[in-house]
Motif scaffolding. Structure first.
Motif, PDB file in Angstrom:
ATOM      1  N   PRO A  82      25.667  12.565  10.788  1.00  0.00           N
ATOM      2  CA  PRO A  82      25.180  11.196  11.021  1.00  0.00           C
ATOM      3  C   PRO A  82      23.656  11.196  11.106  1.00  0.00           C
ATOM      4  CG  PRO A  82      26.974  11.735  12.515  1.00  0.00           C
ATOM      5  CD  PRO A  82      26.595  13.015  11.846  1.00  0.00           C
ATOM      6  N   PRO A  83      22.991  10.202  10.537  1.00  0.00           N
ATOM      7  CA  PRO A  83      21.527  10.142  10.593  1.00  0.00           C
ATOM      8  C   PRO A  83      20.971  10.230  12.009  1.00  0.00           C
ATOM      9  CG  PRO A  83      22.357   8.529   9.052  1.00  0.00           C
ATOM     10  CD  PRO A  83      23.551   9.093   9.749  1.00  0.00           C
ATOM     11  N   THR A  84      21.703   9.691  12.988  1.00  0.00           N
ATOM     12  CA  THR A  84      21.223   9.769  14.373  1.00  0.00           C
ATOM     13  C   THR A  84      21.199  11.211  14.877  1.00  0.00           C
ATOM     14  OG1 THR A  84      23.494   9.250  15.063  1.00  0.00           O
ATOM     15  CG2 THR A  84      21.905   7.438  15.049  1.00  0.00           C
ATOM     16  N   VAL A  85      22.141  12.026  14.403  1.00  0.00           N
ATOM     17  CA  VAL A  85      22.145  13.439  14.785  1.00  0.00           C
ATOM     18  C   VAL A  85      20.937  14.142  14.163  1.00  0.00           C
ATOM     19  CG1 VAL A  85      23.389  15.634  14.564  1.00  0.00           C
ATOM     20  CG2 VAL A  85      24.637  13.523  15.067  1.00  0.00           C
ATOM     21  N   VAL A  86      20.645  13.821  12.908  1.00  0.00           N
ATOM     22  CA  VAL A  86      19.466  14.392  12.248  1.00  0.00           C
ATOM     23  C   VAL A  86      18.203  13.982  12.996  1.00  0.00           C
ATOM     24  CG1 VAL A  86      18.096  14.434  10.133  1.00  0.00           C
ATOM     25  CG2 VAL A  86      20.588  14.414   9.988  1.00  0.00           C
ATOM     26  N   GLY A  87      18.118  12.701  13.366  1.00  0.00           N
ATOM     27  CA  GLY A  87      16.964  12.219  14.120  1.00  0.00           C
ATOM     28  C   GLY A  87      16.832  12.914  15.457  1.00  0.00           C
ATOM     29  N   PHE A  88      17.953  13.101  16.143  1.00  0.00           N
ATOM     30  CA  PHE A  88      17.960  13.791  17.430  1.00  0.00           C
ATOM     31  C   PHE A  88      17.440  15.221  17.286  1.00  0.00           C
ATOM     32  CE2 PHE A  88      20.145  16.646  20.374  1.00  0.00           C
ATOM     33  CZ  PHE A  88      19.796  16.090  21.599  1.00  0.00           C
ATOM     34  N   LEU A  89      17.917  15.936  16.262  1.00  0.00           N
ATOM     35  CA  LEU A  89      17.487  17.313  16.047  1.00  0.00           C
ATOM     36  C   LEU A  89      16.000  17.389  15.686  1.00  0.00           C
ATOM     37  CD1 LEU A  89      20.571  18.691  14.071  1.00  0.00           C
ATOM     38  CD2 LEU A  89      19.937  19.148  16.446  1.00  0.00           C
ATOM     39  N   LEU A  90      15.525  16.427  14.921  1.00  0.00           N
ATOM     40  CA  LEU A  90      14.101  16.395  14.573  1.00  0.00           C
ATOM     41  C   LEU A  90      13.245  16.200  15.817  1.00  0.00           C
ATOM     42  CD1 LEU A  90      14.112  14.311  11.262  1.00  0.00           C
ATOM     43  CD2 LEU A  90      13.650  16.754  11.523  1.00  0.00           C
ATOM     44  N   ILE A  91      13.719  15.358  16.728  1.00  0.00           N
ATOM     45  CA  ILE A  91      12.997  15.150  17.983  1.00  0.00           C
ATOM     46  C   ILE A  91      12.980  16.436  18.801  1.00  0.00           C
ATOM     47  CG2 ILE A  91      13.043  13.943  20.208  1.00  0.00           C
ATOM     48  CD1 ILE A  91      14.175  11.510  18.707  1.00  0.00           C
ATOM     49  N   ILE A  92      14.111  17.150  18.819  1.00  0.00           N
ATOM     50  CA  ILE A  92      14.186  18.411  19.552  1.00  0.00           C
ATOM     51  C   ILE A  92      13.233  19.443  18.950  1.00  0.00           C
ATOM     52  CG2 ILE A  92      15.675  20.361  20.158  1.00  0.00           C
ATOM     53  CD1 ILE A  92      16.217  17.800  21.744  1.00  0.00           C
ATOM     54  N   PHE A  93      13.175  19.522  17.625  1.00  0.00           N
ATOM     55  CA  PHE A  93      12.347  20.519  16.954  1.00  0.00           C
ATOM     56  C   PHE A  93      10.861  20.171  16.956  1.00  0.00           C
ATOM     57  CE2 PHE A  93      16.298  21.614  14.343  1.00  0.00           C
ATOM     58  CZ  PHE A  93      16.582  22.710  15.153  1.00  0.00           C
ATOM     59  N   PHE A  94      10.552  18.868  16.806  1.00  0.00           N
ATOM     60  CA  PHE A  94       9.156  18.463  16.640  1.00  0.00           C
ATOM     61  C   PHE A  94       8.614  17.619  17.789  1.00  0.00           C
ATOM     62  CE2 PHE A  94      10.702  19.120  12.272  1.00  0.00           C
ATOM     63  CZ  PHE A  94       9.719  19.964  11.776  1.00  0.00           C
ATOM     64  N   GLY A  95       9.433  17.345  18.783  1.00  0.00           N
ATOM     65  CA  GLY A  95       8.991  16.515  19.907  1.00  0.00           C
ATOM     66  C   GLY A  95       7.937  17.196  20.755  1.00  0.00           C
ATOM     67  N   ILE A  96       7.380  16.441  21.696  1.00  0.00           N
ATOM     68  CA  ILE A  96       6.264  16.952  22.498  1.00  0.00           C
ATOM     69  C   ILE A  96       6.681  18.071  23.449  1.00  0.00           C
ATOM     70  CG2 ILE A  96       4.950  14.800  22.385  1.00  0.00           C
ATOM     71  CD1 ILE A  96       6.068  14.061  25.098  1.00  0.00           C
ATOM     72  N   LYS A  97       7.992  18.229  23.654  1.00  0.00           N
ATOM     73  CA  LYS A  97       8.461  19.289  24.542  1.00  0.00           C
ATOM     74  C   LYS A  97       8.820  20.573  23.794  1.00  0.00           C
ATOM     75  CE  LYS A  97      10.264  16.214  28.147  1.00  0.00           C
ATOM     76  NZ  LYS A  97      11.458  15.828  28.957  1.00  0.00           N
ATOM     77  N   SER A  98       8.786  20.521  22.481  1.00  0.00           N
ATOM     78  CA  SER A  98       9.130  21.701  21.689  1.00  0.00           C
ATOM     79  C   SER A  98       7.880  22.527  21.388  1.00  0.00           C
ATOM     80  CB  SER A  98       9.783  21.279  20.371  1.00  0.00           C
ATOM     81  OG  SER A  98       8.813  20.724  19.496  1.00  0.00           O
ATOM     82  N   PRO A  99       8.021  23.832  21.176  1.00  0.00           N
ATOM     83  CA  PRO A  99       6.867  24.675  20.831  1.00  0.00           C
ATOM     84  C   PRO A  99       6.173  24.215  19.559  1.00  0.00           C
ATOM     85  CG  PRO A  99       8.723  26.041  21.493  1.00  0.00           C
ATOM     86  CD  PRO A  99       9.241  24.634  21.381  1.00  0.00           C
ATOM     87  N   ILE A 100       6.976  23.809  18.559  1.00  0.00           N
ATOM     88  CA  ILE A 100       6.390  23.338  17.297  1.00  0.00           C
ATOM     89  C   ILE A 100       5.606  22.055  17.522  1.00  0.00           C
ATOM     90  CG2 ILE A 100       6.901  22.486  14.973  1.00  0.00           C
ATOM     91  CD1 ILE A 100       9.354  24.277  14.958  1.00  0.00           C
ATOM     92  N   GLY A 101       6.208  21.127  18.264  1.00  0.00           N
ATOM     93  CA  GLY A 101       5.540  19.860  18.550  1.00  0.00           C
ATOM     94  C   GLY A 101       4.259  20.052  19.334  1.00  0.00           C
ATOM     95  N   ALA A 131      11.628  13.063   8.075  1.00  0.00           N
ATOM     96  CA  ALA A 131      13.002  12.570   8.177  1.00  0.00           C
ATOM     97  C   ALA A 131      13.590  12.310   6.794  1.00  0.00           C
ATOM     98  CB  ALA A 131      13.044  11.301   9.019  1.00  0.00           C
ATOM     99  N   SER A 132      12.819  11.670   5.933  1.00  0.00           N
ATOM    100  CA  SER A 132      13.291  11.368   4.577  1.00  0.00           C
ATOM    101  C   SER A 132      13.505  12.644   3.770  1.00  0.00           C
ATOM    102  CB  SER A 132      12.286  10.458   3.856  1.00  0.00           C
ATOM    103  OG  SER A 132      12.193   9.205   4.494  1.00  0.00           O
ATOM    104  N   SER A 133      12.631  13.618   3.966  1.00  0.00           N
ATOM    105  CA  SER A 133      12.746  14.887   3.235  1.00  0.00           C
ATOM    106  C   SER A 133      14.007  15.641   3.641  1.00  0.00           C
ATOM    107  CB  SER A 133      11.512  15.765   3.493  1.00  0.00           C
ATOM    108  OG  SER A 133      10.333  15.132   3.049  1.00  0.00           O
ATOM    109  N   VAL A 134      14.283  15.660   4.937  1.00  0.00           N
ATOM    110  CA  VAL A 134      15.446  16.396   5.437  1.00  0.00           C
ATOM    111  C   VAL A 134      16.749  15.828   4.870  1.00  0.00           C
ATOM    112  CG1 VAL A 134      16.813  16.897   7.507  1.00  0.00           C
ATOM    113  CG2 VAL A 134      14.333  17.199   7.546  1.00  0.00           C
ATOM    114  N   VAL A 135      16.874  14.510   4.858  1.00  0.00           N
ATOM    115  CA  VAL A 135      18.134  13.909   4.383  1.00  0.00           C
ATOM    116  C   VAL A 135      18.239  13.926   2.860  1.00  0.00           C
ATOM    117  CG1 VAL A 135      18.347  12.443   6.422  1.00  0.00           C
ATOM    118  CG2 VAL A 135      17.180  11.558   4.396  1.00  0.00           C
ATOM    119  N   ALA A 136      17.096  13.993   2.160  1.00  0.00           N
ATOM    120  CA  ALA A 136      17.123  13.983   0.696  1.00  0.00           C
ATOM    121  C   ALA A 136      17.234  15.385   0.104  1.00  0.00           C
ATOM    122  CB  ALA A 136      15.869  13.296   0.150  1.00  0.00           C
TER     123      ALA A 136
END
Length: 219
Positions: A58-77, A98-103
């Motif tokens: 589901p797109p919301t799951v992809v969005g959630f994972l992107l927030i986890i990986f790139f959010g301000i609390k993540s090392p990458i973010g 987001a568009s790149s990941v789903v495409a």
């Protein structure tokens, strides 16, 4: 009104175009590596499954994972914020990611199908004539995979253009910054602005119809 109407359309086309460049390059590289006989290792099937996951998640799951990986609390973010001085979330860059990941899966799968369908005798003949792997790929494999690659380009662009859930979660819906056509339709509908919503819907249907029509010609 006219400027406000076309802003999400132009932004959507820009984001989808940048995402297309990213998935075209990364999709071809990934597909080439994973179709090479020499590139075999344990867990290859698992890796390929991970690459294709955005197709079914589901797109919301992809969005959630992107927030986890790139959010301000993540090392990458945190690293990105330290380098650029701002968080990547709620920016046009986030919308591109987001568009790149789903495409990506569509481009990868199309490229893989094209590479597998190439006549191996033609590739072997090029190698016998002295062409290295790079020249064989560039002058034999890519041209013979052309139809599949073009279909992948069209489908990937259409998917990036229509992305909604992951973009809304990760990039938000900031007018003139991250508001794409799908998120603009959602807001227009929620606010009761049905005329504008219908106009944006008509734009999306037109784009999608043209791209699917073009993709069918390259099957």
């Amino acid at each position: 009104m006219a400027n406000n109407f076309w802003t999400p359309v132009i932004l959507s086309l820009q984001i989808a175009s940048i995402a297309l460049v990213i998935v075209f390059i990364s999709g071809i590289i990934a597909a080439r590596l994973l179709t090479l006989k020499a590139f075999k290792f344990k867990g290859k099937v698992v890796l390929e499954t991970i690459l294709l996951l955005p197709l079914v998640l589901p797109p919301t799951v992809v969005g959630f994972l992107l927030i986890i990986f790139f959010g301000i609390k993540s090392p990458i973010g945190q690293a990105i914020e330290k380098i650029t001085g701002q968080s990547i979330m709620f920016t046009a860059t986030a919308a591109v990611i987001a568009s790149s990941v789903v495409a990506f899966p569509l481009m990868y799968q199309s490229a893989k199908t094209g590479f597998i369908s190439v006549d191996k005798d033609a590739e072997d003949a090029a190698r016998i004539d002295g062409a290295g792997e790079w020249k064989t790929f560039l002058y034999i494999t890519l041209p013979l995979s052309g139809r599949a690659l073009v279909a992948g380009i069209i489908l990937s662009f259409a998917r990036a253009l229509g992305e909604f859930g992951a973009t809304l979660m990760f990039a938000g819906n900031l007018p003139e910054k991250t508001q794409t056509i799908p998120t603009a339709i959602y807001i227009a509908f929620e606010s009761g602005n049905m005329l504008t919503a219908w106009l944006w819907v008509a734009v999306m249907i037109s784009f999608s119809f043209i791209m699917l029509l073009a993709a069918n010609k390259f099957k």
